[in-house]
Write a protein that holds these residues in place. Sequence first.
Motif, mmCIF file in Angstrom:
data_model
loop_
_atom_site.group_PDB
_atom_site.id
_atom_site.type_symbol
_atom_site.label_atom_id
_atom_site.label_comp_id
_atom_site.label_asym_id
_atom_site.label_seq_id
_atom_site.Cartn_x
_atom_site.Cartn_y
_atom_site.Cartn_z
ATOM 1 N N LEU A 1 0.827 -1.209 0.000
ATOM 2 C CA LEU A 1 0.000 0.000 0.000
ATOM 3 C C LEU A 1 0.860 1.258 0.000
ATOM 4 C CD1 LEU A 1 -2.793 -1.099 2.481
ATOM 5 C CD2 LEU A 1 -3.071 -0.602 0.044
ATOM 6 N N ALA A 2 2.019 1.206 0.669
ATOM 7 C CA ALA A 2 2.921 2.361 0.690
ATOM 8 C C ALA A 2 3.453 2.648 -0.712
ATOM 9 C CB ALA A 2 4.069 2.116 1.654
ATOM 10 N N TRP A 3 3.874 1.603 -1.422
ATOM 11 C CA TRP A 3 4.355 1.793 -2.793
ATOM 12 C C TRP A 3 3.245 2.331 -3.692
ATOM 13 C CZ3 TRP A 3 8.958 2.045 -4.991
ATOM 14 C CH2 TRP A 3 10.062 1.488 -4.338
ATOM 15 N N ALA A 4 2.067 1.707 -3.601
ATOM 16 C CA ALA A 4 0.955 2.111 -4.467
ATOM 17 C C ALA A 4 0.530 3.548 -4.194
ATOM 18 C CB ALA A 4 -0.225 1.159 -4.266
ATOM 19 N N SER A 5 0.434 3.905 -2.917
ATOM 20 C CA SER A 5 -0.001 5.258 -2.573
ATOM 21 C C SER A 5 1.042 6.298 -2.966
ATOM 22 C CB SER A 5 -0.308 5.354 -1.076
ATOM 23 O OG SER A 5 0.854 5.125 -0.291
ATOM 24 N N SER A 6 2.322 5.937 -2.905
ATOM 25 C CA SER A 6 3.380 6.870 -3.302
ATOM 26 C C SER A 6 3.319 7.175 -4.793
ATOM 27 C CB SER A 6 4.758 6.295 -2.943
ATOM 28 O OG SER A 6 4.902 6.146 -1.543
ATOM 29 N N VAL A 7 3.132 6.124 -5.593
ATOM 30 C CA VAL A 7 3.006 6.321 -7.043
ATOM 31 C C VAL A 7 1.761 7.147 -7.349
ATOM 32 C CG1 VAL A 7 2.616 5.160 -9.246
ATOM 33 C CG2 VAL A 7 4.255 4.208 -7.605
ATOM 34 N N ALA A 8 0.663 6.830 -6.682
ATOM 35 C CA ALA A 8 -0.583 7.565 -6.915
ATOM 36 C C ALA A 8 -0.448 9.023 -6.505
ATOM 37 C CB ALA A 8 -1.729 6.906 -6.141
ATOM 38 N N PHE A 9 0.301 9.282 -5.429
ATOM 39 C CA PHE A 9 0.493 10.666 -4.982
ATOM 40 C C PHE A 9 1.261 11.474 -6.022
ATOM 41 C CE2 PHE A 9 3.214 13.851 -2.905
ATOM 42 C CZ PHE A 9 2.229 14.684 -2.368
ATOM 43 N N VAL A 10 2.271 10.864 -6.622
ATOM 44 C CA VAL A 10 3.034 11.553 -7.669
ATOM 45 C C VAL A 10 2.120 11.880 -8.852
ATOM 46 C CG1 VAL A 10 4.903 11.323 -9.360
ATOM 47 C CG2 VAL A 10 5.237 10.528 -7.005
ATOM 48 N N LEU A 11 1.288 10.929 -9.254
ATOM 49 C CA LEU A 11 0.351 11.170 -10.350
ATOM 50 C C LEU A 11 -0.647 12.265 -9.984
ATOM 51 C CD1 LEU A 11 -0.385 7.494 -11.470
ATOM 52 C CD2 LEU A 11 1.136 9.165 -12.564
ATOM 53 N N PHE A 12 -1.056 12.278 -8.712
ATOM 54 C CA PHE A 12 -1.977 13.303 -8.236
ATOM 55 C C PHE A 12 -1.334 14.685 -8.316
ATOM 56 C CE2 PHE A 12 -3.527 15.695 -4.405
ATOM 57 C CZ PHE A 12 -4.782 16.017 -4.919
ATOM 58 N N ALA A 13 -0.061 14.779 -7.921
ATOM 59 C CA ALA A 13 0.644 16.060 -7.991
ATOM 60 C C ALA A 13 0.764 16.542 -9.433
ATOM 61 C CB ALA A 13 2.033 15.919 -7.362
ATOM 62 N N VAL A 14 1.041 15.619 -10.353
ATOM 63 C CA VAL A 14 1.139 15.980 -11.769
ATOM 64 C C VAL A 14 -0.214 16.469 -12.284
ATOM 65 C CG1 VAL A 14 1.518 15.071 -14.093
ATOM 66 C CG2 VAL A 14 3.051 14.411 -12.223
ATOM 67 N N ALA A 15 -1.281 15.759 -11.916
ATOM 68 C CA ALA A 15 -2.622 16.154 -12.348
ATOM 69 C C ALA A 15 -3.014 17.503 -11.761
ATOM 70 C CB ALA A 15 -3.633 15.087 -11.933
ATOM 71 N N VAL B 1 -5.875 8.045 -4.804
ATOM 72 C CA VAL B 1 -4.933 8.362 -3.725
ATOM 73 C C VAL B 1 -5.614 8.237 -2.367
ATOM 74 C CG1 VAL B 1 -3.558 10.192 -2.658
ATOM 75 C CG2 VAL B 1 -3.510 9.888 -5.121
ATOM 76 N N LEU B 2 -6.801 8.819 -2.249
ATOM 77 C CA LEU B 2 -7.507 8.781 -0.978
ATOM 78 C C LEU B 2 -7.866 7.356 -0.591
ATOM 79 C CD1 LEU B 2 -8.656 10.438 1.320
ATOM 80 C CD2 LEU B 2 -10.788 10.661 0.045
ATOM 81 N N ALA B 3 -8.300 6.538 -1.550
ATOM 82 C CA ALA B 3 -8.649 5.151 -1.260
ATOM 83 C C ALA B 3 -7.432 4.375 -0.753
ATOM 84 C CB ALA B 3 -9.221 4.488 -2.514
ATOM 85 N N LEU B 4 -6.294 4.562 -1.403
ATOM 86 C CA LEU B 4 -5.072 3.870 -0.975
ATOM 87 C C LEU B 4 -4.610 4.368 0.394
ATOM 88 C CD1 LEU B 4 -3.153 3.818 -4.371
ATOM 89 C CD2 LEU B 4 -4.123 1.841 -3.179
ATOM 90 N N ASN B 5 -4.717 5.670 0.613
ATOM 91 C CA ASN B 5 -4.327 6.230 1.911
ATOM 92 C C ASN B 5 -5.197 5.673 3.035
ATOM 93 O OD1 ASN B 5 -2.323 7.780 0.771
ATOM 94 N ND2 ASN B 5 -3.515 9.670 0.745
ATOM 95 N N LEU B 6 -6.493 5.634 2.810
ATOM 96 C CA LEU B 6 -7.399 5.117 3.832
ATOM 97 C C LEU B 6 -7.167 3.624 4.071
ATOM 98 C CD1 LEU B 6 -10.783 6.916 3.033
ATOM 99 C CD2 LEU B 6 -9.050 7.513 4.741
#
Length: 211
Positions: free
Chosen positions: A143-157, A177-182
Amino acid sequence: MTKTFSLAGFAVAVLAFAASDAVNRGYDPLAETISRYVNLPHGWLVTVGLLAVAVGSAAVAVRVTGSGWGGWLLRCWAGCVLVTAVFPADPPGNWSRPSVSDGVHGVAAWVGFLALAIAIVRLTVEWRREPAWASKARGLTVLAWASSVAFVLFAVALVDKAALTHTAPLGLVERIVLALNLAWLAVAATAAKSRPSASGTMRRMTSGIAK
């Protein structure tokens, strides 16, 4: 008790956000973030969801007290989510002239997501070394890896949206991002054990010496 508060808070948040997307048809969930839905007729669902995330996250932070600055970043995240609930976002289409409330909301949201992204990586690395977390280490790591990648994509978006190009699916990425974080927070809540207080630890040490 903190575990119950955490899981209950996250469950309420997921239900509230899902219901908001289902009953509010005015915006496109692929393009607009969850917080923008507060301006629609059933916008109170967004506020309920944000408050639930804040309560659940605060309970996790309390449960892992003693985890150094990673734990403080969790508290920062919980506080920022609370601020986003108190200061609602503007309706879509007003990026060039945001209100004070929207400005505060945006800064709190960005700081909160960044704090949580760092906290997730920091705490996952720390907890993987502890035997007490062995059963949850794999799940937390994935989940840490997945959320980190998703966060980067979120920042780009988010940068793309701010540049007014509107080509990135900001709403979709934010929801991922929120789903992975939760999910990470929920796993942490189920795995973590409340740390003993300093007074309790001293009493046990004193008792052991006396014996």
